[in-house]
Design a protein around this motif. Sequence first.
Motif, PDB file in Angstrom:
ATOM      1  N   SER A 155       9.218   8.196  -3.912  1.00  0.00           N
ATOM      2  CA  SER A 155      10.722   7.832  -2.536  1.00  0.00           C
ATOM      3  C   SER A 155      10.536   9.110  -2.348  1.00  0.00           C
ATOM      4  CB  SER A 155      12.147   7.197  -2.985  1.00  0.00           C
ATOM      5  OG  SER A 155      12.148   8.445  -3.429  1.00  0.00           O
ATOM      6  N   ASN A 191       5.673   9.544   2.554  1.00  0.00           N
ATOM      7  CA  ASN A 191       4.616   8.688   2.907  1.00  0.00           C
ATOM      8  C   ASN A 191       3.542   8.316   1.690  1.00  0.00           C
ATOM      9  OD1 ASN A 191       3.220   6.671   4.146  1.00  0.00           O
ATOM     10  ND2 ASN A 191       3.615   8.820   6.079  1.00  0.00           N
ATOM     11  N   ARG A 236       1.093   6.310   1.266  1.00  0.00           N
ATOM     12  CA  ARG A 236       0.063   6.483   0.795  1.00  0.00           C
ATOM     13  C   ARG A 236      -1.284   7.746   1.371  1.00  0.00           C
ATOM     14  NH1 ARG A 236      -0.753   1.588   3.796  1.00  0.00           N
ATOM     15  NH2 ARG A 236       1.360   0.987   3.426  1.00  0.00           N
ATOM     16  N   ASN A 237      -0.001   8.843   1.840  1.00  0.00           N
ATOM     17  CA  ASN A 237      -0.889   9.555   2.353  1.00  0.00           C
ATOM     18  C   ASN A 237      -0.667  10.626   1.455  1.00  0.00           C
ATOM     19  OD1 ASN A 237      -1.021   9.069   5.088  1.00  0.00           O
ATOM     20  ND2 ASN A 237       0.963   9.318   5.758  1.00  0.00           N
ATOM     21  N   SER A 279      -5.483   9.936  -1.490  1.00  0.00           N
ATOM     22  CA  SER A 279      -4.599   9.083  -1.079  1.00  0.00           C
ATOM     23  C   SER A 279      -5.477   7.849  -0.441  1.00  0.00           C
ATOM     24  CB  SER A 279      -4.299   9.874   0.570  1.00  0.00           C
ATOM     25  OG  SER A 279      -5.252  10.358   0.754  1.00  0.00           O
ATOM     26  N   ASN A 339       0.232   0.957  -2.625  1.00  0.00           N
ATOM     27  CA  ASN A 339       1.139   1.550  -1.759  1.00  0.00           C
ATOM     28  C   ASN A 339       2.011   1.194  -1.057  1.00  0.00           C
ATOM     29  OD1 ASN A 339      -1.030   4.305  -2.098  1.00  0.00           O
ATOM     30  ND2 ASN A 339      -2.825   3.341  -0.348  1.00  0.00           N
ATOM     31  N   ARG A 375       4.715   1.254  -3.891  1.00  0.00           N
ATOM     32  CA  ARG A 375       4.497   3.232  -3.304  1.00  0.00           C
ATOM     33  C   ARG A 375       4.682   3.366  -5.413  1.00  0.00           C
ATOM     34  NH1 ARG A 375       9.643   4.569  -0.065  1.00  0.00           N
ATOM     35  NH2 ARG A 375      10.662   2.684  -0.919  1.00  0.00           N
TER      36      ARG A 375
END
Length: 114
Positions: free
Chosen positions: A24, A27, A29-30, A52, A72, A75
């Motif tokens: 958390s 972002n 996925r990046n 990523s 993703n 997360r």
Amino acid sequence: VQLQASGGGLVQAGGSLRLSCAASGINFRNHAMDWYRQAPGKQRELVASISSGGSTTYSDFAKERFTISRDNVWRRLYLQMNSLKPEDTAVYYCKTQARNANFWGQGTQVTVSS
């Protein structure tokens, strides 16, 4: 950034465990993600990494036995560990880099009995 690792436990040699790391504050996925481990009296070492884009790399001891993956949407980072050996006993940590800093989860203990 918070990383919460879970899924460790006590397993007999030859058994399997699936570690999970919930992320958390980033972002997800990046960001590339890593699993590390630290055995008693030893330095922390890299187990596996996933970019990523989903490309993976493994340390030699993890090849053919461990699989790193990511979700993703939820997360989450995973480490599927098969054919576990007593020498895999360690605290396992998830890690990422963000904002020019390293962020570590709290670790989850994996103990493999012979």
